[in-house]
Scaffold this motif. Structure first.
Motif, PDB file in Angstrom:
ATOM      1  N   PRO A  73       0.836  -1.209   0.000  1.00 48.88           N
ATOM      2  CA  PRO A  73       0.000   0.000   0.000  1.00 48.88           C
ATOM      3  C   PRO A  73       0.864   1.249   0.000  1.00 48.88           C
ATOM      4  CG  PRO A  73       0.179  -0.850   2.209  1.00 48.88           C
ATOM      5  CD  PRO A  73       0.934  -1.807   1.327  1.00 48.88           C
ATOM      6  N   ARG A  74       0.248   2.397  -0.012  1.00 47.15           N
ATOM      7  CA  ARG A  74       0.978   3.666   0.096  1.00 47.15           C
ATOM      8  C   ARG A  74       0.853   4.186   1.528  1.00 47.15           C
ATOM      9  NH1 ARG A  74      -3.881   4.681  -1.621  1.00 47.15           N
ATOM     10  NH2 ARG A  74      -4.981   6.560  -0.986  1.00 47.15           N
ATOM     11  N   GLU A  77      -2.516   5.284   3.444  1.00 47.20           N
ATOM     12  CA  GLU A  77      -3.679   4.549   2.930  1.00 47.20           C
ATOM     13  C   GLU A  77      -4.519   4.000   4.072  1.00 47.20           C
ATOM     14  OE1 GLU A  77      -4.582   0.709   0.038  1.00 47.20           O
ATOM     15  OE2 GLU A  77      -2.705   1.827  -0.195  1.00 47.20           O
ATOM     16  N   ARG A  78      -5.819   4.102   3.915  1.00 53.53           N
ATOM     17  CA  ARG A  78      -6.786   3.546   4.868  1.00 53.53           C
ATOM     18  C   ARG A  78      -7.241   2.204   4.305  1.00 53.53           C
ATOM     19  NH1 ARG A  78     -11.800   5.418   8.054  1.00 53.53           N
ATOM     20  NH2 ARG A  78     -13.236   3.710   7.677  1.00 53.53           N
TER      21      ARG A  78
END
Length: 129
Positions: A73-74, A77-78
């Protein structure tokens, strides 16, 4: 959202083997339990969310049977891990769904997106939706 804890997110192998995918826990950089989780919300219905603080490449091969693999992910990110009734098993936290299913209590794709990432783990009770 109410913070439960923070650290490197993972789960026990029995979660994958059983297909339950029902609990996760957070570890520190030495792969020890990172901290005590805030268990005061046990029994409440809501959503479990991981907010990514730092990323790394997951060493997990994924769930070959279901064709799901880790992805990176980044930061920021949620990742919504799932919804249901919050429960704790020692340092593990999970959500039991209200539809009586025995597998995939948490979202398998979301779990492999968050696996081995440094996250803050939050619980969002239903009244906050």
């Amino acid at each position: 959202m109410l913070k439960l804890g923070s650290g490197i997110l993972t789960w026990d192998p029995c979660e994958r083997i059983s297909d339950r995918y029902g609990t996760v826990y957070v570890m520190d950089s030495e792969m020890r339990n990172a901290n005590s989780l805030d268990t005061t919300l046990a029994g409440r219905c809501g959503t479990l969310v991981a907010i990514v603080l730092a990323t790394r490449t997951s060493r997990h091969i994924g769930d070959l049977f279901h064709g799901v693999y880790p992805s990176t992910p980044r930061v920021g990110e949620r990742i919504t891990l799932g919804s249901g009734r919050l429960f704790f098993d020692g340092q593990r936290v999970g959500l039991q769904p209200d539809d009586d299913r025995e597998s995939w209590w948490l979202g398998i794709e979301a779990l492999y997106r968050a696996h081995e990432q440094t996250v803050e783990l939050y619980f969002e009770p239903e009244e906050f939706h």
